[in-house]
Design an enzyme around this catalytic site. Structure first.
Site, short mmCIF file in Angstrom:
data_model
loop_
_atom_site.label_atom_id
_atom_site.label_comp_id
_atom_site.label_asym_id
_atom_site.label_seq_id
_atom_site.Cartn_x
_atom_site.Cartn_y
_atom_site.Cartn_z
N ASP A 1 0.32 9.42 5.76
CA ASP A 1 -1.01 9.70 5.43
C ASP A 1 -1.79 10.94 6.08
O ASP A 1 -1.00 11.23 6.94
CB ASP A 1 -1.90 8.20 5.89
CG ASP A 1 -2.93 8.28 4.92
OD1 ASP A 1 -3.30 8.81 4.09
OD2 ASP A 1 -3.54 7.07 5.34
N ASP B 1 -0.06 5.12 1.03
CA ASP B 1 -0.45 6.20 1.84
C ASP B 1 -0.50 5.19 3.53
O ASP B 1 -1.46 4.46 3.63
CB ASP B 1 -1.63 6.75 1.97
CG ASP B 1 -1.48 7.77 0.44
OD1 ASP B 1 -0.37 7.94 0.14
OD2 ASP B 1 -2.42 8.02 -0.08
N ASP C 1 -6.09 12.44 6.85
CA ASP C 1 -7.48 12.31 6.66
C ASP C 1 -7.79 13.30 5.42
O ASP C 1 -8.86 13.12 4.62
CB ASP C 1 -8.20 12.69 7.87
CG ASP C 1 -8.11 11.38 8.76
OD1 ASP C 1 -7.67 10.40 8.37
OD2 ASP C 1 -8.10 11.55 10.06
N CYS D 1 -6.46 2.95 -7.99
CA CYS D 1 -7.72 3.17 -8.10
C CYS D 1 -8.17 4.59 -8.07
O CYS D 1 -8.08 5.22 -6.99
CB CYS D 1 -8.34 2.35 -7.12
SG CYS D 1 -10.45 2.84 -7.49
N ASP E 1 0.89 -1.19 -0.08
CA ASP E 1 -0.03 0.07 -0.01
C ASP E 1 0.75 1.16 0.04
O ASP E 1 2.16 1.07 0.27
CB ASP E 1 -0.91 -0.18 1.32
CG ASP E 1 -1.73 1.12 1.39
OD1 ASP E 1 -2.52 1.63 0.37
OD2 ASP E 1 -1.60 1.83 2.71
#
Length: 188
Positions: A15, A9, A17, A89, A7
């Site tokens: 990462d 982030d 929000d 994605c 993965d």
């Protein structure tokens, strides 16, 4: 082929929000780039599978995403590492695609691109969706306690995580685990 799927982030970089929207916001986690280089030097090909719904939400464009990845590649190169491919994605949750984790579409694309089955291929992420998507494609689940994974530090994983999920402090600890385990025996 020795392949590992990461993965992005919360696993490789910090990462948010509010989403990572620019090269300036893209900051590697401590030891993550060195960990990827260690995996590469041990013969592992590293691929990224990442939800990037910020594209679908209009928070950044493909040029910005490419600039973030160019920064990552440049910093990795300085450590002697590389990422072989990045699959992402761009869709939001309500678009109903098959490539948004926890669905396995990105992993199916990876299998097709590399011409391999993903049975036993390690997938590393900081959240449940990362591991669910990988396991649906046959991958071996590994959770890092960075990013969203920090919520599971010093407590047992909920039963919602795939059986056999291995937990590592961070990507560097996973790399240590990966390069020190015995290589799988070829099937005769």
């Amino acid at each position: 082929m020795k392949l590992v799927i990461l993965d992005r982030d919360g696993t490789i970089n910090v990462d948010s929000d509010q989403y990572i929207k620019s090269p300036q916001e893209w900051q590697p986690l401590p030891g993550a780039l060195e960990a990827i280089a260690r995996m590469n030097h041990a013969g592992w090909h590293v691929v990224i599978a990442s939800n990037q719904s910020g594209l679908g939400r209009g928070l950044f464009d493909v040029a910005s995403l490419n600039a973030m990845h160019a920064k990552m590649h440049k910093l990795l190169s300085a450590h002697g590492g590389r990422v072989d491919a990045i699959f992402y994605c761009p869709h939001t949750a309500d678009e109903g695609c098959n490539c948004r984790k926890p669905l396995p579409g990105l992993f199916e694309q990876i299998a097709e691109r590399f011409g391999i089955e993903l049975k036993g291929v390690p997938v590393v992420g900081d959240g449940l969706r990362d591991l669910q998507a990988g396991v649906a494609a046959g991958c071996e689940p590994h959770l890092v306690l960075t990013g969203k994974g920090e919520a599971y530090r010093d407590r047992p994983l909920p039963d919602t995580f795939p059986p056999g999920t291995r937990v590592h402090a961070d990507l560097a600890a996973f790399a240590d685990y990966l390069v020190s385990r015995p290589a799988p025996r070829p099937v005769a």
